[in-house]
Scaffold this motif. Structure first.
Motif, PDB file in Angstrom:
ATOM      1  N   LEU A   1       0.838  -1.204   0.000  1.00  0.00           N
ATOM      2  CA  LEU A   1       0.000   0.000   0.000  1.00  0.00           C
ATOM      3  C   LEU A   1       0.872   1.252   0.000  1.00  0.00           C
ATOM      4  N   GLY A   2       1.994   1.198   0.738  1.00  0.00           N
ATOM      5  CA  GLY A   2       2.924   2.329   0.743  1.00  0.00           C
ATOM      6  C   GLY A   2       3.468   2.594  -0.655  1.00  0.00           C
ATOM      7  N   GLY A   3       3.774   1.512  -1.384  1.00  0.00           N
ATOM      8  CA  GLY A   3       4.255   1.658  -2.761  1.00  0.00           C
ATOM      9  C   GLY A   3       3.224   2.356  -3.644  1.00  0.00           C
ATOM     10  N   VAL A   4       1.960   1.941  -3.493  1.00  0.00           N
ATOM     11  CA  VAL A   4       0.881   2.568  -4.281  1.00  0.00           C
ATOM     12  C   VAL A   4       0.804   4.061  -3.955  1.00  0.00           C
ATOM     13  N   LEU A   5       0.904   4.362  -2.657  1.00  0.00           N
ATOM     14  CA  LEU A   5       0.842   5.752  -2.202  1.00  0.00           C
ATOM     15  C   LEU A   5       1.973   6.572  -2.825  1.00  0.00           C
ATOM     16  N   ALA A   6       3.194   5.978  -2.837  1.00  0.00           N
ATOM     17  CA  ALA A   6       4.350   6.669  -3.412  1.00  0.00           C
ATOM     18  C   ALA A   6       4.109   6.968  -4.891  1.00  0.00           C
ATOM     19  N   VAL A   7       3.577   5.980  -5.625  1.00  0.00           N
ATOM     20  CA  VAL A   7       3.303   6.190  -7.054  1.00  0.00           C
ATOM     21  C   VAL A   7       2.291   7.320  -7.241  1.00  0.00           C
ATOM     22  N   LEU A   8       1.271   7.349  -6.353  1.00  0.00           N
ATOM     23  CA  LEU A   8       0.257   8.401  -6.453  1.00  0.00           C
ATOM     24  C   LEU A   8       0.867   9.782  -6.204  1.00  0.00           C
ATOM     25  N   VAL A   9       1.732   9.862  -5.182  1.00  0.00           N
ATOM     26  CA  VAL A   9       2.352  11.155  -4.874  1.00  0.00           C
ATOM     27  C   VAL A   9       3.172  11.627  -6.082  1.00  0.00           C
ATOM     28  N   ILE A  10       3.968  10.700  -6.654  1.00  0.00           N
ATOM     29  CA  ILE A  10       4.789  11.070  -7.820  1.00  0.00           C
ATOM     30  C   ILE A  10       3.884  11.520  -8.981  1.00  0.00           C
ATOM     31  N   SER A  11       2.784  10.774  -9.218  1.00  0.00           N
ATOM     32  CA  SER A  11       1.869  11.154 -10.313  1.00  0.00           C
ATOM     33  C   SER A  11       1.281  12.532 -10.082  1.00  0.00           C
ATOM     34  N   SER A  12       0.922  12.818  -8.814  1.00  0.00           N
ATOM     35  CA  SER A  12       0.348  14.129  -8.510  1.00  0.00           C
ATOM     36  C   SER A  12       1.364  15.230  -8.770  1.00  0.00           C
ATOM     37  N   VAL A  13       2.627  14.989  -8.371  1.00  0.00           N
ATOM     38  CA  VAL A  13       3.670  16.005  -8.601  1.00  0.00           C
ATOM     39  C   VAL A  13       3.854  16.228 -10.101  1.00  0.00           C
ATOM     40  N   ILE A  14       3.921  15.126 -10.871  1.00  0.00           N
ATOM     41  CA  ILE A  14       4.123  15.263 -12.323  1.00  0.00           C
ATOM     42  C   ILE A  14       2.974  16.042 -12.954  1.00  0.00           C
ATOM     43  N   THR A  15       1.718  15.711 -12.575  1.00  0.00           N
ATOM     44  CA  THR A  15       0.591  16.432 -13.194  1.00  0.00           C
ATOM     45  C   THR A  15       0.589  17.903 -12.774  1.00  0.00           C
TER      46      THR A  15
ATOM     47  N   ALA B   1      -7.564  15.049 -13.731  1.00  0.00           N
ATOM     48  CA  ALA B   1      -8.822  14.540 -13.175  1.00  0.00           C
ATOM     49  C   ALA B   1      -8.685  13.065 -12.826  1.00  0.00           C
ATOM     50  N   ARG B   2      -8.008  12.310 -13.711  1.00  0.00           N
ATOM     51  CA  ARG B   2      -7.823  10.880 -13.452  1.00  0.00           C
ATOM     52  C   ARG B   2      -7.007  10.655 -12.191  1.00  0.00           C
ATOM     53  N   VAL B   3      -5.923  11.450 -12.028  1.00  0.00           N
ATOM     54  CA  VAL B   3      -5.075  11.268 -10.843  1.00  0.00           C
ATOM     55  C   VAL B   3      -5.859  11.604  -9.580  1.00  0.00           C
ATOM     56  N   ARG B   4      -6.657  12.697  -9.625  1.00  0.00           N
ATOM     57  CA  ARG B   4      -7.497  13.039  -8.473  1.00  0.00           C
ATOM     58  C   ARG B   4      -8.434  11.888  -8.122  1.00  0.00           C
ATOM     59  N   ALA B   5      -9.068  11.311  -9.164  1.00  0.00           N
ATOM     60  CA  ALA B   5     -10.004  10.214  -8.917  1.00  0.00           C
ATOM     61  C   ALA B   5      -9.274   8.992  -8.367  1.00  0.00           C
ATOM     62  N   TRP B   6      -8.029   8.772  -8.832  1.00  0.00           N
ATOM     63  CA  TRP B   6      -7.248   7.640  -8.316  1.00  0.00           C
ATOM     64  C   TRP B   6      -7.023   7.765  -6.822  1.00  0.00           C
ATOM     65  N   TRP B   7      -6.765   8.993  -6.346  1.00  0.00           N
ATOM     66  CA  TRP B   7      -6.590   9.207  -4.904  1.00  0.00           C
ATOM     67  C   TRP B   7      -7.804   8.687  -4.145  1.00  0.00           C
TER      68      TRP B   7
END
Lengths: 201, 316
Positions: free
Chosen positions: B13-27, B48-54
């Motif tokens: 789950l931590g790995g998923v969270l890290a990927v999400l944080v990186i995606s948010s920074v990139i967007t 919008a997709r990244v927000r929904a992924w969160w």
């Protein structure tokens, strides 16, 4: 306590309806929304989809014979939805449906009417009763907004007590042009065509 | 089972969270670079997709961490929303009302109750035997013969995909794999993680390199480059997560390949239905993604095959 916002959210979740943006409606009220009728949920769904400011100033028009059957019917219609109850069966001068509707419009409230007069099977929009014409003649400055209600006949059709949780949709159209000297039949046909034209498929 | 005490699950789950944080920074960077004119539609859709992924990840992680019940309830709700979207697009008639009511309020909850209590025998046959006997009877009792076979077939297919297939995701929790007791939440996460990553990676590879369309009629946005890049990288991801599964590394790679391929074809099948009905998305529930069905179409097809192959090879 005002239960109405809660009720509106509940109806929207139950029927999967998205709130209408204010831009989809006339700039300001009052106006008359007229819609196709196939389910008891129709007026609740149209009402719940309106923006909050519109919702507080919009009253459904309903048949007195049905909504005064029991105290509960009456409480729901008048207490919750502030319905304008009208005589459907034997209108007389003393209980002219137009009087009650005119009073609501004069007070600044918008109306929801179902010009078919009763619920249909939802497969086709029925012929309109003349009431809409009388209303348009009496209030030429009030915009008449057609609103097509999709899928409600599938969620809770006439004669069924159990709902099926499909996704309903509310499609408002542009207001009808002012009622001209076109005569009753032509006007009703034009209003009905404007409503049917909003059918999504 | 206390999922919070499993360090491997928390690491996933931590790995998923890290990927999400990186995606948010990139967007964020992409949106900021777009300047005052605002981002292009593609970037706005990405944001919008990244927000929904969160939202989806947080809901899913919370459900997973509650143990069994939360996951079963979450997937039951997802089935409900998917079936709702599916039947809304399907032309039914007033005579189907009772059959539809039964599909939503009897068959769907009961299938997930069976998952919850772990009654495998009935879980495996309840929809294909009992529901498929009952639904046509209820529709026939309605007395309307026009398009009877089509209507009934569509309701049954909706139940099959949205309820039966999807219920195989939480059903992973009832598999009794020797040496893996109490750890099935990680296997559920493996399936969802590989499947959803495959969707995302196919999208990313397609946007970066996509040239040749793989199914121009069914799904014009899918390309060979996206498909091959997504399938290979998601399979690699699956292999890299072997430590969280009961499989050896090559087993995890093969299962990940299976999940990505079934997911791809699942997306294709559900697209074919959308094209047939003349719509682009099943709904507008999840911002940037479309409806529930648009998000889980790949999962619906990979889950039952994954479940039964794992059961065949790893459950004695």
């Amino acid at each position: 306590m005002n239960l109405r916002p809660l009720l509106a959210s509940f109806v929207r979740v139950l029927c999967g309806v998205r709130p209408l943006p204010a831009t989809a409606l006339p700039a300001r009220g009052p106006c008359v929304f007229f819609a196709n009728h196939s389910s008891h949920l129709d007026f609740a769904v149209l009402w719940a989809a309106l923006p909050p400011a519109w919702r507080e100033r919009t009253r459904p028009v309903a048949g007195r014979d049905y909504w005064e059957k029991t105290a509960l019917h009456h409480a729901v219609a008048c207490g919750l939805f502030r319905a304008v109850l009208i005589e459907r069966k034997k209108p007389t001068v003393a209980c002219n449906p137009l009087t009650a509707m005119s009073a609501a419009l004069a007070a600044g409230d918008s109306l929801i009417v179902f010009p078919e007069g009763t619920r249909g099977d939802g497969l086709a929009v029925g012929e309109f009763k003349p009431g809409l014409h009388h209303l348009a003649r009496a209030h030429p400055a009030v915009p008449l907004v057609p609103v097509f209600l999709a899928n409600l006949n599938r969620i809770m059709p006439k004669g069924r007590a159990l709902p099926v949780p499909l996704i309903a949709a509310v499609h408002p159209g542009a207001p009808l042009g002012a009622v001209a000297d076109e005569g009753k039949e032509a006007f009703l046909a034009r209003a009905r065509a404007a409503l049917i034209a909003l059918h999504p498929s | 089972m206390n999922a919070l005490r499993d360090p491997q699950l928390l690491r996933l789950l931590g790995g998923v969270l890290a990927v999400l944080v990186i995606s948010s920074v990139i967007t964020r960077v992409l949106v900021a670079r777009a300047g005052p004119a605002g981002p292009s539609p593609a970037i706005a859709n990405l944001a919008a997709r990244v927000r929904a992924w969160w939202v989806m990840v947080i809901v899913f992680a919370l459900a997973l961490l509650t143990g069994g019940t939360g996951s079963v309830v979450l997937f039951a709700l997802m089935s409900f929303m998917a079936l709702r979207e599916f039947i809304t697009l399907t032309p039914t008639r007033p005579a189907d009302h009772l059959a539809l009511f039964a599909a939503f309020f009897l068959v769907l909850p009961f299938q997930y109750v069976l998952v919850g209590i772990g009654w495998y025998g009935l879980f495996a046959v309840f929809v294909p035997v009992y529901a498929f006997v009952a639904i046509p009877i209820l529709a026939a009792v309605g007395g309307d013969v026009s398009h009877y076979l089509e209507r009934t077939a569509k309701i049954q297919w909706g139940l099959m995909v949205c309820v039966y297939f999807l219920s195989h995701v939480p059903a992973i929790l009832m598999l009794e794999i020797p040496g893996y007791a109490g750890q099935n939440a990680k296997l559920l996460l493996f399936l969802v993680l590989v499947g959803q990553s495959s969707d995302v990676l196919q999208y990313v590879w397609g946007k970066l390199l996509g040239r040749r369309k793989v199914a121009p009629v069914l799904s014009p946005s899918k390309t060979w480059e996206g498909l091959i890049g997504g399938v290979l990288s998601a399979s690699g991801l699956g292999a890299a997560l072997w430590w969280a599964t009961p499989f050896p590394w090559w087993g995890a790679a093969l299962f990940a390949l299976l999940i990505t391929l079934m997911g791809f074809f699942g997306g294709l099948v559900m697209s074919a239905i959308k094209r047939d009905r003349g719509v682009k998305d099943y709904g507008a529930l999840i911002e940037g993604h479309g409806g529930m069905m648009d998000r889980i179409d790949s999962l619906c097809f990979s889950a039952p095959v994954f479940f039964h192959l794992v059961r065949h090879f790893f459950v004695p």
